[in-house]
Design a protein around this motif. Structure first.
Motif, PDB file in Angstrom:
ATOM      1  N   UNK B 232       0.772  -1.242   0.089  1.00 21.98           N
ATOM      2  CA  UNK B 232       0.022  -0.007  -0.080  1.00 21.98           C
ATOM      3  C   UNK B 232       0.741   1.392  -0.012  1.00 21.98           C
ATOM      4  N   UNK B 233       2.143   1.134   0.204  1.00 23.08           N
ATOM      5  CA  UNK B 233       3.049   2.167   0.214  1.00 23.08           C
ATOM      6  C   UNK B 233       3.966   2.320  -0.954  1.00 23.08           C
ATOM      7  N   UNK B 234       4.493   1.210  -1.463  1.00 22.65           N
ATOM      8  CA  UNK B 234       5.572   1.301  -2.253  1.00 22.65           C
ATOM      9  C   UNK B 234       5.435   0.696  -3.530  1.00 22.65           C
ATOM     10  N   UNK B 235       4.158  -0.272  -3.805  1.00 16.26           N
ATOM     11  CA  UNK B 235       4.094  -0.817  -5.024  1.00 16.26           C
ATOM     12  C   UNK B 235       3.393   0.024  -6.063  1.00 16.26           C
ATOM     13  N   UNK B 240      -4.089   2.125  -5.546  1.00 16.57           N
ATOM     14  CA  UNK B 240      -4.324   3.034  -4.452  1.00 16.57           C
ATOM     15  C   UNK B 240      -3.046   3.197  -3.457  1.00 16.57           C
ATOM     16  N   UNK B 241      -2.202   2.626  -4.082  1.00 16.51           N
ATOM     17  CA  UNK B 241      -0.792   2.860  -2.969  1.00 16.51           C
ATOM     18  C   UNK B 241      -0.177   4.291  -3.207  1.00 16.51           C
ATOM     19  N   UNK B 242       0.520   4.732  -1.957  1.00 16.43           N
ATOM     20  CA  UNK B 242       0.875   6.049  -2.166  1.00 16.43           C
ATOM     21  C   UNK B 242       1.873   6.067  -3.170  1.00 16.43           C
ATOM     22  N   UNK B 243       2.664   5.193  -3.612  1.00 16.27           N
ATOM     23  CA  UNK B 243       3.659   5.314  -4.703  1.00 16.27           C
ATOM     24  C   UNK B 243       2.880   5.579  -5.891  1.00 16.27           C
ATOM     25  N   UNK B 244       1.788   4.722  -6.424  1.00 17.45           N
ATOM     26  CA  UNK B 244       1.085   4.958  -7.618  1.00 17.45           C
ATOM     27  C   UNK B 244       0.477   6.243  -7.472  1.00 17.45           C
ATOM     28  N   UNK B 245      -0.157   6.835  -6.394  1.00 19.47           N
ATOM     29  CA  UNK B 245      -0.813   8.019  -6.565  1.00 19.47           C
ATOM     30  C   UNK B 245       0.121   9.250  -7.024  1.00 19.47           C
ATOM     31  N   UNK B 246       1.486   9.119  -6.367  1.00 22.80           N
ATOM     32  CA  UNK B 246       2.574  10.074  -6.804  1.00 22.80           C
ATOM     33  C   UNK B 246       3.179   9.892  -7.978  1.00 22.80           C
ATOM     34  N   UNK B 265       7.317  24.978  -7.996  1.00 24.13           N
ATOM     35  CA  UNK B 265       7.756  24.066  -6.692  1.00 24.13           C
ATOM     36  C   UNK B 265       6.721  23.014  -6.802  1.00 24.13           C
ATOM     37  N   UNK B 266       5.576  23.042  -7.254  1.00 22.99           N
ATOM     38  CA  UNK B 266       4.805  21.811  -7.209  1.00 22.99           C
ATOM     39  C   UNK B 266       5.249  20.731  -7.838  1.00 22.99           C
ATOM     40  N   UNK B 267       5.862  20.906  -9.103  1.00 22.37           N
ATOM     41  CA  UNK B 267       6.680  19.921  -9.971  1.00 22.37           C
ATOM     42  C   UNK B 267       7.508  19.332  -9.166  1.00 22.37           C
ATOM     43  N   UNK B 268       8.566  20.043  -8.537  1.00 21.31           N
ATOM     44  CA  UNK B 268       9.711  19.640  -7.764  1.00 21.31           C
ATOM     45  C   UNK B 268       9.331  18.978  -6.527  1.00 21.31           C
ATOM     46  N   UNK B 269       8.244  19.326  -5.900  1.00 19.58           N
ATOM     47  CA  UNK B 269       7.777  18.833  -4.619  1.00 19.58           C
ATOM     48  C   UNK B 269       7.293  17.239  -5.074  1.00 19.58           C
ATOM     49  N   UNK B 270       6.401  17.134  -5.965  1.00 21.08           N
ATOM     50  CA  UNK B 270       5.822  16.142  -6.343  1.00 21.08           C
ATOM     51  C   UNK B 270       6.849  15.000  -6.993  1.00 21.08           C
ATOM     52  N   UNK B 271       8.089  15.466  -7.711  1.00 21.88           N
ATOM     53  CA  UNK B 271       8.817  14.457  -8.120  1.00 21.88           C
ATOM     54  C   UNK B 271       9.668  13.906  -6.995  1.00 21.88           C
ATOM     55  N   UNK B 277       9.477   7.514  -2.725  1.00 23.67           N
ATOM     56  CA  UNK B 277       8.635   6.329  -2.687  1.00 23.67           C
ATOM     57  C   UNK B 277       9.359   5.250  -3.407  1.00 23.67           C
ATOM     58  N   UNK B 278       9.843   5.629  -4.631  1.00 24.98           N
ATOM     59  CA  UNK B 278      10.253   4.548  -5.792  1.00 24.98           C
ATOM     60  C   UNK B 278      11.645   3.882  -5.125  1.00 24.98           C
ATOM     61  N   UNK B 279      12.232   4.815  -4.306  1.00 25.52           N
ATOM     62  CA  UNK B 279      13.631   4.352  -4.232  1.00 25.52           C
ATOM     63  C   UNK B 279      13.554   3.492  -2.641  1.00 25.52           C
ATOM     64  N   UNK B 280      12.630   3.761  -2.046  1.00 25.51           N
ATOM     65  CA  UNK B 280      12.573   3.089  -0.684  1.00 25.51           C
ATOM     66  C   UNK B 280      12.385   1.696  -0.372  1.00 25.51           C
ATOM     67  N   UNK B 281      13.055   0.973   0.285  1.00 27.12           N
ATOM     68  CA  UNK B 281      12.794  -0.361   0.503  1.00 27.12           C
ATOM     69  C   UNK B 281      11.779  -0.562   1.557  1.00 27.12           C
TER      70      UNK B 281
END
Lengths: 473, 315
Positions: B232-235, B240-246, B265-271, B277-281
């Motif tokens: 739910x966070x990283x996949x 509906x995961x946070x990673x997918x939302x972002x 700033x919005x683009x930078x923050x979202x990226x 999220x993508x790099x986290x284990x």
């Protein structure tokens, strides 16, 4: 009254007129249950699309439907031709009148209209005097109300030169007819109304200020989503493909009008405004207006912005001015009016006033500045007491009233109480004028008084609408 | 280019519809959980959890009634005075939609307007008691129609992108909240306890974001709490995961930047958030504490909403 009315299907004598032959046959072969089913479908359709309006002051009436009558009204090519010519002539005269009144006022010098009728009139806007109206077209969109009393008797009942509404019903009614009665439509050759938005866009673009870019930016100004005609405002913006703006979306800088966008300010060149004069600009008109934009009028004055319609066009749809319209048409076009007026007594003239007071039971008396069917007396339908009360009002302020005979308005077959019965109708075609002339989409909004015998077709007074078919030759 | 006020209305319309959907999922999962025999459980009240997940525990507390199926449904689903109830969300969405009708496709407008008309069927004391399931299903259908019609017909321009950004910011918020309410049952040390109650708790979390089946397809093993957090966070493949939302938020913000020819700033923050999220284990999530991670995420996600509003003159 009902017995002497001209019926557009059955004439005076009960013989079906040719233009209605297919429709009559269809009405006879279609079971009433099916019509009822279609009526329910139509209502659901209108609700789903959200074609609603608000009635001020009515409780629980946040969003009501204007009843749509299933049975279309049919006009022949010949009938339309005459209406078309008459409407073009009249609207051209109205435009010339307004340009003249805010310019050299030749018509007043010629003594055709009493000066005080103009200059003491609240609809006259002194702020407009001397302003160069873009392409001399103050009334870009006009809605002219037409009534009929016989096969060839069409009269103008009212000129709406400010912000006439109802065109969304003309277009949606046709849409719904196509959905509900494809078979009936296929049996007729009906001229399309769907090009209205394209025509309106072309007309608005043709009036853009000279310093506008190649593709002028157009916007529709609405008082907001609580306004009774909001549906129409959003409908028009959608069909035109332009932004729908409220006062809060706009601001003025250096005599130019801008809208606030996601990419910063963007200049607006043409504003199709559906906000009344009074509320357009708190710096020029009502200072308490929250709907307008401070400085908007100075943009118009400086020529950086075109307003459709211009400010002060209400002077032409004043009911007292109306009575002079045949002379006005002659004065500016040099031709006899093709469409006549309904005979009108101006109560400000003593002889007319006494005639009106004596014949109150037979007349319709209207307030000069009234609209929407409010503030009027329908003599034959009123009680003795109501007439007496009204007579007192009339004597107290005769300038404020005109009177007309109760016309035997034509009737059209209408689906009421599970059957077909004649009901009185009028017609509002929408007349567009741009830099290159005047055009009218063949059709208009037919309003129908759903109560038996009633002559009041206003939606705020229980009127309905009909799809209006102009047939090909 | 579009009117700033239109962008604002579209953004919020999408958020309200998404919020209504999320509330329906939370209520659905709570109903399911509450059917589990109390024998298995401690004192946990599913209806209180539902209130927490919806961020409504405090507001509900002021209503001064014990949390039960009826009282929580009344509050979260039907209460017109609660601005965060499903009915209020749908009403508000319709209000926003009506103000910007020309910016919506006919189908999207009709989906929202029809929902608003049908809402009357469920409001008032007579209608509501009948069938909670039917109501929740109806809410999901409304959201499906609103989103589906936009997906199917809407021009891919700033109007569409603002509506999508609204959906995904709201969705990220909801998923993070649902996880945060139950974070304690997801902690690794908890797994040793691992009774039937946990099994039900875990499945309830997955259910409230419609990920029960997806879990098995992705991991092909029985529930492991850290895998649930991972899903739910990283996949990214889990919608509906946070990673997918972002991933979506970053994409649509980039589309905007491209069309407008300007980044901010919005683009930078979202990226940034997306990259993190993508790099986290999975281990990283638990290292600093899942609860802390989620709280931080919710605050950041909120802040992004405000950054967007500022950058595009929505305020």
């Amino acid at each position: 009254m009902g017995t002497t009315s001209f019926d557009e299907m059955n004439g005076h004598d009960g013989d079906c007129r040719q233009a209605y032959a297919e429709l009559q046959a269809w009405l006879e072969e279609t079971p009433k249950e099916l019509l009822e089913q279609r009526r329910v479908e139509a209502e659901a359709l209108f609700r789903r699309i959200g074609i609603t309006f608000a009635v001020y002051g009515a409780e629980n009436a946040e969003e009501r439907l204007i009843p749509f009558d299933l049975v279309p009204r049919v006009l022949t090519a010949g009938e339309w031709k005459r209406l078309f010519d008459g409407l073009v002539q009249r609207v051209q005269a109205i435009n010339a009148l307004i340009v003249d009144l805010y310019g050299d006022a030749e018509i007043l010098k010629a003594g055709l209209i009493p000066e005080e009728m103009i200059y003491a009139n609240p609809a006259f806007r002194p702020e407009m005097v001397g302003i160069d109206i873009p392409q001399a077209v103050p009334v870009v969109i006009a809605g002219i109300d037409i009534v009929r009393t016989g096969p060839d008797e069409f009269f103008v009942l009212e000129d709406n030169a400010r912000t006439p509404s109802g065109v969304s019903y003309m277009l949606d009614n046709r849409e719904v007819s196509h959905l509900l009665f494809p078979d009936l439509i296929a049996r007729h050759r009906i001229r399309p109304v769907e090009s209205y938005a394209d025509e309106l866009l072309a007309v608005l673009e043709s009036l853009a200020p000279r310093n506008a870019r190649d593709k002028p930016t157009i916007a529709v100004l609405t008082p907001g989503s609580f306004n009774s005609a909001f549906y129409e405002h959003s409908f028009l913006a959608d069909k035109l493909g332009v932004e729908l703006v409220e006062g809060r979306d706009l601001f003025v800088r250096d005599d130019e009008l801008f809208m606030r966008t996601t990419e910063g300010p963007k200049r607006v060149d043409v504003l199709y405004r559906r906000v009344d004069d009074d509320f357009l600009d708190p710096l020029t008109f009502r200072p308490d207006s929250m709907l307008g934009v401070p400085g908007l009028f100075s943009c118009y004055r400086s020529g950086s912005l075109t307003l459709a319609n211009a400010v002060g066009t209400g002077i032409a749809d004043d009911k007292a001015i109306y009575s002079y319209m045949p002379d006005i048409v002659r004065f500016y076009t040099g031709e006899d009016p093709i469409l006549g007026n309904v005979p009108t007594w101006r109560c400000r003239e003593p002889a007319a006033l006494s005639h009106v007071l004596e014949n109150l039971a037979d007349l319709v008396v209207k307030e000069v500045h009234g609209s929407g069917g409010y503030g009027m007396l329908v003599g034959p339908a009123a009680s003795k007491k109501e007439r007496a009360t009204f007579a007192a009002k009339l004597k107290a302020d005769p300038d404020n009233f005109i009177a007309q005979p109760t016309l035997a308005l034509s009737t059209c077959p209408t689906f009421v109480d599970g059957g077909i019965a004649p009901r009185h109708v009028d017609l509002r075609p929408f007349v567009l004028t741009g830099a290159d002339g005047t055009r009218i989409v063949p059709g208009g909004l037919t309003r129908v008084a759903l109560r038996e015998g009633s002559l009041v077709v206003n939606s705020s007074q229980g009127g309905g609408t009909k799809d209006t078919w102009v047939l090909e030759d | 280019m579009m009117l700033a006020s239109t962008a604002n209305d579209i953004f919020w319309m999408s958020r309200y519809v998404e919020r209504a959907e999320s509330l329906a999922r939370i209520l659905g999962a709570a109903r399911r959980m509450s059917a589990i025999p109390q024998v298995l459980g401690d004192e946990t009240n599913e209806w209180e959890s539902a209130l927490s997940a919806a961020g409504q525990r405090q507001a509900f507390g002021e209503a001064d009634a014990p949390a039960s199926e009826k009282s929580v449904f009344d509050w979260l689903a039907f209460n017109d005075k609660n601005p965060s109830s499903i009915t209020s969300c749908l009403r508000q969405a319709r209000f926003n939609a009506r103000a910007v009708r020309p910016a919506l496709t006919t189908e999207t407008w009709e989906a929202i307007n029809t929902a608003w008309l049908e809402l009357k069927r469920f409001s008032g004391s007579s209608g509501r008691a009948r069938d909670y399931n039917q109501f929740l299903q109806w809410v999901l259908d409304v959201s499906l129609k609103v989103n589906g019609s936009a997906f199917r017909n809407q021009l891919r321009n700033d109007r569409y992108w603002f509506s999508r950004i609204g959906v995904y910011i709201e969705r990220a918020d909801n998923t993070a909240r649902i996880l945060d309410v139950k974070y304690h049952v997801l902690l690794p040390e908890h797994s040793s306890v691992g009774g039937s109650l946990d099994y039900y708790q875990w499945s309830a979390i997955l259910r409230s974001v419609s990920a029960l089946t997806a879990y098995h397809w992705v991991y092909r093993q029985s529930f492991k709490p850290w895998l649930i957090a991972d899903l739910l966070v990283l996949k990214e493949e889990m919608p509906r995961s946070l990673a997918s939302c972002y991933q979506n938020i970053a994409t649509y913000l980039d589309e905007l930047a491209l069309a407008y020819g300007r980044q901010g700033p919005a683009q930078r923050a979202a990226r940034n958030t997306h990259a993190r999220l993508r790099n986290a284990r999975t281990e990283d999530l638990f290292q600093h504490g899942l609860h802390e991670f989620l709280e931080e995420f919710i605050a950041e996600n909120n802040k992004l909403g405000m950054t967007i509003a500022e950058q595009y003159n929505l305020v």
